[in-house]
Design a protein around this motif. Sequence first.
Motif, PDB file in Angstrom:
ATOM      1  N   GLU A 188      30.018 -12.191  15.087  1.00  0.00           N
ATOM      2  CA  GLU A 188      28.949 -11.355  15.636  1.00  0.00           C
ATOM      3  C   GLU A 188      28.213 -10.650  14.510  1.00  0.00           C
ATOM      4  O   GLU A 188      28.793 -10.339  13.468  1.00  0.00           O
ATOM      5  N   ILE A 189      26.947 -10.394  14.743  1.00  0.00           N
ATOM      6  CA  ILE A 189      26.158  -9.609  13.792  1.00  0.00           C
ATOM      7  C   ILE A 189      25.318  -8.599  14.569  1.00  0.00           C
ATOM      8  O   ILE A 189      24.954  -8.843  15.717  1.00  0.00           O
ATOM      9  N   THR A 190      25.039  -7.478  13.937  1.00  0.00           N
ATOM     10  CA  THR A 190      24.129  -6.477  14.509  1.00  0.00           C
ATOM     11  C   THR A 190      22.885  -6.478  13.646  1.00  0.00           C
ATOM     12  O   THR A 190      22.971  -6.328  12.412  1.00  0.00           O
ATOM     13  N   ILE A 191      21.752  -6.633  14.287  1.00  0.00           N
ATOM     14  CA  ILE A 191      20.508  -6.823  13.554  1.00  0.00           C
ATOM     15  C   ILE A 191      19.400  -5.963  14.147  1.00  0.00           C
ATOM     16  O   ILE A 191      19.365  -5.718  15.356  1.00  0.00           O
ATOM     17  N   HIS A 192      18.511  -5.476  13.270  1.00  0.00           N
ATOM     18  CA  HIS A 192      17.398  -4.645  13.708  1.00  0.00           C
ATOM     19  C   HIS A 192      16.293  -5.514  14.308  1.00  0.00           C
ATOM     20  O   HIS A 192      16.101  -6.669  13.907  1.00  0.00           O
ATOM     21  N   ALA A 193      15.571  -4.942  15.260  1.00  0.00           N
ATOM     22  CA  ALA A 193      14.518  -5.695  15.952  1.00  0.00           C
ATOM     23  C   ALA A 193      13.446  -6.200  14.992  1.00  0.00           C
ATOM     24  O   ALA A 193      12.858  -7.265  15.207  1.00  0.00           O
TER      25      ALA A 193
END
Length: 264
Positions: free
Chosen positions: A256-261
């Motif tokens: 999983e990765i968390t990414i900015h819009a």
Amino acid sequence: MEKMIRLVFIKLPNGKTEEFDATQLSLETGEDVIVETEKGLVLGKVLSPPHEKEKRFFLKSPRKVTRKATAEDLEQFQGNQQLEKEAFQFCLQKIREKGLNMKLVKTEILLDRSKALFYFTSEKRIDFRELVRDLAAEFKMRIEMRQIGVRDEAKMVCGLGSCGRELCCAKFMNRFELVSVKMAKEQNLALNPTKISGVCGRLMCCLAYEFPTYVDLKKDLPKVGKHIMTPSGKGKVIRQNVLSQTVTVELEEGGEITIHASEL
């Protein structure tokens, strides 16, 4: 030149603050005044000096400050407060005697004692004609019975919300806005009735405060469940963080990765 109107913020006995037309009166913060309301004349307190506003901003003319309060007015107001307590107890006794299925919430006596208002809640229509006759005979003034809802009851009784602050409806709200479960969903709140309901048992009014902001911020975020392309490869959106403008993506290749819009 646009016509101006002198306005002043007045705190009313029910705790609400409203703007009134100060007319040509010289008013100072803390002064007691007599103002017009839909019910009649009531005592209020000036919260700030008068200020001017263009008349074109008003759909209808604001109610006026009638005059400054006198020592007699203040004495009458204190007497009315005691009379309200007596009227409440007398009405409560009569309701019990007559077996009426209604809950008395509050009694209000107008400053000039021209009318007494009795606020109550009830799930059914009540025939209170006999009760009104008893009240009129006892207090020698016009009697008005007003049936209110549970939200109005909370507004009158007041109290503290789950946030620890005084209820919004009692502190500053002039009218109740529409609140829906959709507003809670948009803000990713748990749809637990005990968490999103106020003391009145209805959805909390504050759910509407940040709703427009959440709707606007979500415009730039992909919906949960949508398949998107990221710098790390393809994946499916599994979480949103609206305020930080990020999404958590489950990659097809694992992880999983968390990414900015802004990076999409």
